[in-house]
Scaffold this active site. Structure first.
Site, PDB file in Angstrom:
ATOM      1  CG  ASP A   1       7.782 -42.916  83.045  1.00  0.00           C
ATOM      2  OD1 ASP A   1       8.773 -42.821  82.280  1.00  0.00           O
ATOM      3  OD2 ASP A   1       7.866 -43.365  84.207  1.00  0.00           O
TER       4      ASP A   1
ATOM      5  CD  GLU B   1      13.768 -40.944  84.051  1.00  0.00           C
ATOM      6  OE1 GLU B   1      14.702 -41.760  83.842  1.00  0.00           O
ATOM      7  OE2 GLU B   1      12.570 -41.271  84.069  1.00  0.00           O
TER       8      GLU B   1
ATOM      9  CB  CYS C   1      14.490 -43.549  80.849  1.00  0.00           C
ATOM     10  SG  CYS C   1      13.642 -44.795  79.885  1.00  0.00           S
TER      11      CYS C   1
ATOM     12  CB  CYS D   1      32.312 -53.876  87.369  1.00  0.00           C
ATOM     13  SG  CYS D   1      30.556 -53.998  87.700  1.00  0.00           S
TER      14      CYS D   1
ATOM     15  CB  CYS E   1      27.378 -53.141  94.612  1.00  0.00           C
ATOM     16  SG  CYS E   1      26.895 -51.950  93.350  1.00  0.00           S
TER      17      CYS E   1
HETATM   18  N1  SAH Z   1       5.735 -44.504  85.590  1.00  0.00           N
HETATM   19  C1  SAH Z   1       6.113 -45.752  86.181  1.00  0.00           C
HETATM   20  C2  SAH Z   1       6.910 -46.729  85.334  1.00  0.00           C
HETATM   21  C3  SAH Z   1       7.169 -46.454  83.931  1.00  0.00           C
HETATM   22  S1  SAH Z   1       8.134 -47.685  83.129  1.00  0.00           S
HETATM   23  C4  SAH Z   1       6.892 -45.513  87.457  1.00  0.00           C
HETATM   24  O1  SAH Z   1       7.443 -44.447  87.650  1.00  0.00           O
HETATM   25  O2  SAH Z   1       6.972 -46.415  88.267  1.00  0.00           O
HETATM   26  C5  SAH Z   1       7.207 -47.920  81.678  1.00  0.00           C
HETATM   27  C6  SAH Z   1       5.888 -48.673  81.893  1.00  0.00           C
HETATM   28  O3  SAH Z   1       5.278 -48.800  80.602  1.00  0.00           O
HETATM   29  C7  SAH Z   1       6.040 -50.081  82.420  1.00  0.00           C
HETATM   30  O4  SAH Z   1       5.297 -50.181  83.619  1.00  0.00           O
HETATM   31  C8  SAH Z   1       5.432 -50.975  81.325  1.00  0.00           C
HETATM   32  O5  SAH Z   1       4.667 -52.050  81.847  1.00  0.00           O
HETATM   33  C9  SAH Z   1       4.547 -50.011  80.579  1.00  0.00           C
HETATM   34  N2  SAH Z   1       4.272 -50.334  79.165  1.00  0.00           N
HETATM   35  C10 SAH Z   1       5.102 -50.895  78.267  1.00  0.00           C
HETATM   36  N3  SAH Z   1       4.513 -50.992  77.060  1.00  0.00           N
HETATM   37  C11 SAH Z   1       3.266 -50.478  77.204  1.00  0.00           C
HETATM   38  C12 SAH Z   1       2.157 -50.305  76.313  1.00  0.00           C
HETATM   39  N4  SAH Z   1       2.251 -50.669  75.040  1.00  0.00           N
HETATM   40  N5  SAH Z   1       1.033 -49.741  76.784  1.00  0.00           N
HETATM   41  C13 SAH Z   1       0.946 -49.360  78.090  1.00  0.00           C
HETATM   42  N6  SAH Z   1       1.956 -49.510  78.978  1.00  0.00           N
HETATM   43  C14 SAH Z   1       3.101 -50.064  78.550  1.00  0.00           C
END
Ligand code: SAH
Length: 408
Positions: free
Chosen positions: A340, A400, A367, A66, A136
Site C-alpha cells: 500500500d 482507491e 490511492c 472551498c 464541514c
Molecule cells: N497501509 C496503511 C498506510 C499506508 S500509507 C494503512 O492502511 O493504514 C503509506 C505508508 O507508506 C505510510 O505509512 C508511510 O510511512 C510508508 N512509507 C513511505 N515511504 C516508505 C518507504 N520508502 N518504505 C517503507 N514504507 C514507506
C-alpha cells in the site's frame, strides 16, 4: 456560451483548452475570465447559464469556493461513473467502483486553518486564502460544535491567530478526528511557540485534547506534542477490529468505506503467512491476523510502527511490526505480500525483488491509479486476477484501488 463536454481526471470541466472548476458535463456556461499565466488555462470567472441534469444542489454552503470538495454538485451515481471512466482510461480495463456507504459525515479527519480571515480550508488553488466555515458536512455535526467552541476559546482567551501572508500569529490549525464507530473525538490545536490557555472547558465534548507546537518553518498541521488532556488516544473500530489514533499517526480517512477496504484486502489475501508492506498503523495486517493469519509488517515510519505494535497488542493477534523500507525488506517466505505505497508507487528495487522471487500473490492497494498502472506493467511476472475500485473520497476526483495479482 459553451457546453462543458467532459471532466478531466482532476474533475475540471473541459471546454477546448480551458478548464472550468466546479462545472458538470452538459452545463452551458459563459466564461468571463481565464487565468492564462499558467500552462493549464483555468476559468476564474464564469456563469452557469443552463444546468446539466447531472447537477444536484451541493449540501455545503461554501461549495464552489472551498478547495476541499470539487465534485459535490454532481449526482453521486455520476461521481461513481466518472471514477469508473477515469480508471478505464488510465488502466485500459473496466473496473467497478464501490460507492461509499455514506457521502456526508464520512470523513474522520479534517485539518482546519485558524486564521484572521476565518476558520476553514483553503480556497481552491490559493494557499493564502481561507474560506470561513461554520461546519464541514463531510466530517459531520461534531465539526459545528468544535468550530463554535474554538471561536469562543479564541475570543474569550484573547488568542492570536494566523495571518498567512505575514506568517504571524500563535494558533495555526485545529485538527479534528472522530472514531465514527466509537463516537470518540480528538481535538488537536497546532500552534507556534507560546502559551496556550487551558482549553478543557471549551472542548468538553472531546475524548482527547492535544496541544502541538510546530517549530518548523513549514506550513503543516502537526507538531511536537506539548501536552494533552483526557485520553492519550481515541479509538476507531472497523468490523470488530480496534485501532488507536494519535494526532501524529495516519488512519484511513473514511471509516465507513475503510470497512469495505479491509474486507476486500482480506478476501484477496491467500494463505496464512502474510507480509504487510507500507503497513502504517497496521490497518490491513491486524485485520487479517484477526482472521487467523500470521502477519509481519514493515513501514519506514518509526512512530507508525509503534502504533501498529500497540494495535496488535490491543487486538491480541499474531502480527509483528518492524521499521524497514521498501528498498531492503526481505520478501521471500510469504504466501501473500500486501503493498500500500504512497502516491509515488513502489520502489524500483522492490519491484525487481518481487519479479525475481516474490510470492504467489500480491495484494496491491493504491490511492494513485497512474503509478499503480506503471507498477503493474513493471511487475511483468504477475498478472491481475481481481481488481476493484473503492470510493474512499466522495466529492473529490480521487479513487482507491485494490488488486489481487498472481505470479505467472
Ligand atoms: N497501509 C496503511 C498506510 C499506508 S500509507 C494503512 O492502511 O493504514 C503509506 C505508508 O507508506 C505510510 O505509512 C508511510 O510511512 C510508508 N512509507 C513511505 N515511504 C516508505 C518507504 N520508502 N518504505 C517503507 N514504507 C514507506
Amino acid at each position: 456560451m459553451v457546453t462543458i463536454k467532459k471532466l478531466n481526471d482532476d474533475g475540471f470541466g473541459v471546454v477546448g483548452r480551458v478548464l472550468v472548476p466546479f462545472s458538470a458535463p452538459g452545463d452551458e456556461v459563459l466564461i468571463e475570465n481565464v487565468d492564462k499565466r499558467k500552462k493549464t488555462r483555468i476559468a476564474t470567472k464564469w456563469k452557469l447559464l443552463r444546468s446539466s441534469p447531472i447537477r444536484v444542489g451541493a449540501r455545503c454552503k461554501v461549495f464552489g469556493k472551498c478547495g476541499g470538495c470539487t465534485l459535490q454538485h454532481l449526482d453521486y451515481s455520476y461521481q461513481i461513473t466518472f471514477k469508473e471512466e477515469k480508471l478505464e482510461k488510465i488502466l485500459g480495463i473496466s473496473v467497478k467502483v464501490i460507492p461509499s456507504p455514506r457521502i456526508f459525515g464520512h470523513r474522520n479527519r479534517i485539518d482546519l486553518a485558524v486564521t484572521v480571515e476565518g476558520i476553514g480550508f483553503r480556497e481552491r488553488g490559493k494557499w493564502w486564502k481561507v474560506v470561513d466555515i461554520d461546519e464541514c458536512p463531510v466530517f459531520g455535526k461534531t465539526s459545528k460544535k468544535a468550530i463554535k467552541r474554538l471561536r469562543e476559546f479564541i475570543e474569550e482567551e484573547n488568542i492570536s491567530v494566523w495571518n498567512i501572508r505575514q506568517d504571524s500569529g500563535f494558533m495555526r490549525y485545529m485538527v479534528l478526528r472522530e472514531g465514527k464507530f466509537t463516537g470518540e473525538v480528538m481535538v488537536n490545536l497546532v500552534t507556534k511557540e507560546g502559551t496556550l490557555p487551558n482549553p478543557q472547558g471549551y472542548f468538553d465534548f472531546a475524548t482527547s485534547i492535544y496541544w502541538s507546537i510546530n517549530r518548523s518553518k513549514s506550513d503543516v498541521s502537526y507538531g511536537d506534542v506539548e501536552r494533552f488532556w483526557g485520553k492519550e488516544y481515541i479509538m476507531e473500530e472497523l468490523d470488530g477490529v480496534k485501532y488507536l489514533i494519535h494526532p501524529n499517526s495516519f488512519f484511513q480517512t473514511n471509516s465507513y468505506q475503510a470497512v469495505n477496504l479491509v474486507k476486500f484486502v482480506a478476501s484477496y489475501v491467500e494463505g496464512d503467512r502474510i507480509l504487510d508492506m507500507y503497513a502504517g498503523v497496521g490497518t490491513f495486517g491486524i485485520y487479517i491476523a484477526k482472521k487467523g493469519a500470521k502477519v509481519t509488517g514493515f513501514d519506514s515510519n518509526e512512530f507508525a510502527i509503534e502504533m501498529a505494535r500497540k494495535n496488535s497488542a490491543l487486538n491480541n493477534v499474531d502480527a509483528e511490526f518492524f521499521v524497514g523500507t521498501d528498498r531492503d525488506v526481505e520478501i521471500s517466505g510469504y504466501d501473500t505480500v500486501i503493498v500500500d505505497p504512497p502516491r509515488a508507487g513502489l520502489h524500483p528495487k522492490l519491484i525487481k525483488r518481487l519479479n525475481e522471487r516474490g510470492p504467489e500473490y500480491i495484494v496491491y492497494v493504491s490511492c494513485n491509479p497512474k503509478t499503480f498502472h506503471q507498477n503493474i506493467v513493471e511487475l511483468n511476472n504477475y498478472r491481475i486476477e481481481e481488481i476493484i475500485g473503492l470510493d474512499m473520497f466522495p466529492h473529490t476526483p480521487h479513487v482507491e484501488l485494490v488488486a489481487k495479482l498472481r505470479r505467472l
